[in-house]
Design a protein around this motif. Structure first.
Motif, PDB file in Angstrom:
ATOM      1  N   ALA A  62      50.275  81.578 -12.439  1.00  0.00           N
ATOM      2  CA  ALA A  62      51.081  80.359 -12.402  1.00  0.00           C
ATOM      3  C   ALA A  62      50.215  79.162 -12.017  1.00  0.00           C
ATOM      4  CB  ALA A  62      52.234  80.517 -11.407  1.00  0.00           C
ATOM      5  N   TYR A  63      49.295  79.369 -11.072  1.00  0.00           N
ATOM      6  CA  TYR A  63      48.388  78.283 -10.674  1.00  0.00           C
ATOM      7  C   TYR A  63      47.507  77.872 -11.857  1.00  0.00           C
ATOM      8  CZ  TYR A  63      44.206  76.065  -8.813  1.00  0.00           C
ATOM      9  OH  TYR A  63      43.149  75.211  -8.609  1.00  0.00           O
ATOM     10  N   VAL A  84      45.819  74.125 -16.173  1.00  0.00           N
ATOM     11  CA  VAL A  84      45.503  73.880 -17.590  1.00  0.00           C
ATOM     12  C   VAL A  84      46.424  72.800 -18.151  1.00  0.00           C
ATOM     13  CG1 VAL A  84      45.508  74.898 -19.905  1.00  0.00           C
ATOM     14  CG2 VAL A  84      44.514  76.161 -17.992  1.00  0.00           C
ATOM     15  N   LYS A  85      47.695  72.811 -17.759  1.00  0.00           N
ATOM     16  CA  LYS A  85      48.635  71.785 -18.224  1.00  0.00           C
ATOM     17  C   LYS A  85      48.160  70.390 -17.791  1.00  0.00           C
ATOM     18  CE  LYS A  85      53.469  70.302 -17.908  1.00  0.00           C
ATOM     19  NZ  LYS A  85      53.090  68.921 -17.481  1.00  0.00           N
ATOM     20  N   GLN A  86      47.687  70.279 -16.552  1.00  0.00           N
ATOM     21  CA  GLN A  86      47.195  68.995 -16.058  1.00  0.00           C
ATOM     22  C   GLN A  86      45.961  68.545 -16.845  1.00  0.00           C
ATOM     23  OE1 GLN A  86      46.556  69.409 -11.841  1.00  0.00           O
ATOM     24  NE2 GLN A  86      48.692  69.961 -11.439  1.00  0.00           N
ATOM     25  N   PHE A 117      43.275  65.142 -20.968  1.00  0.00           N
ATOM     26  CA  PHE A 117      42.505  65.001 -22.216  1.00  0.00           C
ATOM     27  C   PHE A 117      43.285  64.211 -23.259  1.00  0.00           C
ATOM     28  CE2 PHE A 117      39.344  68.817 -21.971  1.00  0.00           C
ATOM     29  CZ  PHE A 117      38.747  68.210 -20.869  1.00  0.00           C
ATOM     30  N   ALA A 118      44.591  64.499 -23.339  1.00  0.00           N
ATOM     31  CA  ALA A 118      45.422  63.803 -24.326  1.00  0.00           C
ATOM     32  C   ALA A 118      45.505  62.308 -24.041  1.00  0.00           C
ATOM     33  CB  ALA A 118      46.814  64.409 -24.361  1.00  0.00           C
ATOM     34  N   ALA A 119      45.325  61.917 -22.788  1.00  0.00           N
ATOM     35  CA  ALA A 119      45.430  60.506 -22.408  1.00  0.00           C
ATOM     36  C   ALA A 119      44.093  59.761 -22.481  1.00  0.00           C
ATOM     37  CB  ALA A 119      45.991  60.398 -20.989  1.00  0.00           C
ATOM     38  N   MET A 145      41.279  67.777 -30.142  1.00  0.00           N
ATOM     39  CA  MET A 145      41.173  69.240 -30.039  1.00  0.00           C
ATOM     40  C   MET A 145      41.700  69.752 -28.706  1.00  0.00           C
ATOM     41  SD  MET A 145      37.390  69.832 -31.727  1.00  0.00           S
ATOM     42  CE  MET A 145      37.437  71.569 -31.292  1.00  0.00           C
ATOM     43  N   VAL A 146      42.703  69.083 -28.176  1.00  0.00           N
ATOM     44  CA  VAL A 146      43.267  69.497 -26.885  1.00  0.00           C
ATOM     45  C   VAL A 146      43.770  70.937 -26.954  1.00  0.00           C
ATOM     46  CG1 VAL A 146      45.130  69.112 -25.243  1.00  0.00           C
ATOM     47  CG2 VAL A 146      43.865  67.170 -26.154  1.00  0.00           C
ATOM     48  N   ASP A 147      44.491  71.295 -28.021  1.00  0.00           N
ATOM     49  CA  ASP A 147      45.039  72.647 -28.143  1.00  0.00           C
ATOM     50  C   ASP A 147      43.926  73.684 -28.209  1.00  0.00           C
ATOM     51  OD1 ASP A 147      47.595  71.654 -28.096  1.00  0.00           O
ATOM     52  OD2 ASP A 147      47.809  71.600 -30.280  1.00  0.00           O
ATOM     53  N   GLU A 148      42.902  73.406 -29.008  1.00  0.00           N
ATOM     54  CA  GLU A 148      41.807  74.363 -29.171  1.00  0.00           C
ATOM     55  C   GLU A 148      40.993  74.527 -27.876  1.00  0.00           C
ATOM     56  OE1 GLU A 148      43.030  72.904 -33.107  1.00  0.00           O
ATOM     57  OE2 GLU A 148      42.516  71.920 -31.211  1.00  0.00           O
TER      58      GLU A 148
END
Length: 256
Positions: free
Chosen positions: A195-196, A201-203, A208-210, A222-225
């Motif tokens: 869970a940690y 990884v979500k953060q 990266f997306a921002a 390539m955020v998903d990859e």
């Protein structure tokens, strides 16, 4: 006048009777008999401290404390903290299961052996820190190196390549085990590691997306990859990359 003593051994002394505890005092506890101090016992105790508290806790003073003695008594069996830690690493390496080389399966066996080393190292906290920058000299570490070389040679890998590849594999396994340990140290007792990791990884994905896409077009695109695989997947990819690279040097097909 002296009285003659009859022949034979003197009579045995009757042991003094055990006295009760006087009023107002605590009863005395009988100390358990101590095991003789040996190098094996010192190393076993060091591993016990390692598993419970991590490598930084493994000092001569801490191990002596566990053994109920002073640090000076340990120096009769190990020269110091560094030798103790190297002996611990070699003892732990004895847990690695060594395969019998099969020329037809040498690449898969090399991977299986690598997974074994990772399993053993990560089961003993950050012991891989000792392996970094350390040329193996202990018998069990040499067994692992010998097995890796035997597998590569059975597969037809030239000696110069196998000689360097065994070191490259070692660095990869050490680094992977240490990274695994780093994640464990970030988790509080009782907290779910998976869970940690997912939250972390979500953060990272959001960060990266921002990022400004004109400056970091590939990171943003390539955020998903970049975040798709977890630790096991990344380890397997790196291992496959290494073994394929080693196999590319084979000049003759393996022969049984």
């Amino acid at each position: 006048m002296a009285t003659a003593r009859p022949d034979g051994p003197p009579p045995e002394k009757t042991p003094a009777p055990e006295m009760p505890t006087p009023p107002g005092r605590k009863p005395r506890k009988s100390a358990p008999p101590k095991r003789p101090l040996t190098q094996e016992l010192v190393v076993d105790t060091g591993i016990r401290v390692l598993d419970a508290e991590g490598l930084e806790a493994v000092t001569m003073r801490r191990v002596a404390q566990e053994l109920g003695t002073g640090p000076a008594s340990l120096y009769a069996h190990v020269s110091g903290k560094e030798e103790l830690r190297e002996l611990m690493l070699d003892r732990i390496a004895a847990e690695v299961r060594i395969p019998v080389p099969d020329p037809e399966r040498w690449q898969e066996q090399l991977k299986e052996l690598a997974r074994e080393v990772r399993r053993v190292y990560t089961s003993h906290r950050d012991i891989a820190m000792v392996s970094m920058g350390h040329i193996p000299t202990g018998p069990h570490l040499l067994d692992v190196a010998e097995a890796q070389l035997a597998l590569m040679r059975a597969g037809g890998v030239p000696k110069p390549v196998a000689g360097i590849a065994v070191d490259t594999l070692g660095m990869f396994l050490d680094a992977g085990a240490i990274e695994d340990t780093v994640y464990f140290t970030k988790v509080s007792p009782g907290e779910d590691l998976w869970a940690y990791f997912q939250e972390y990884v979500k953060q990272i994905r959001d960060y990266f997306a921002a990022l400004p896409p004109d400056r970091y077009p590939n990171l943003v695109g390539m955020v998903d990859e970049l975040t798709a695989e977890g630790g096991d997947g990344r380890f397997e990819f790196g291992l496959d990359l290494l073994v394929r690279g080693i196999a590319s040097y084979v000049e003759e097909p393996p022969s049984s």
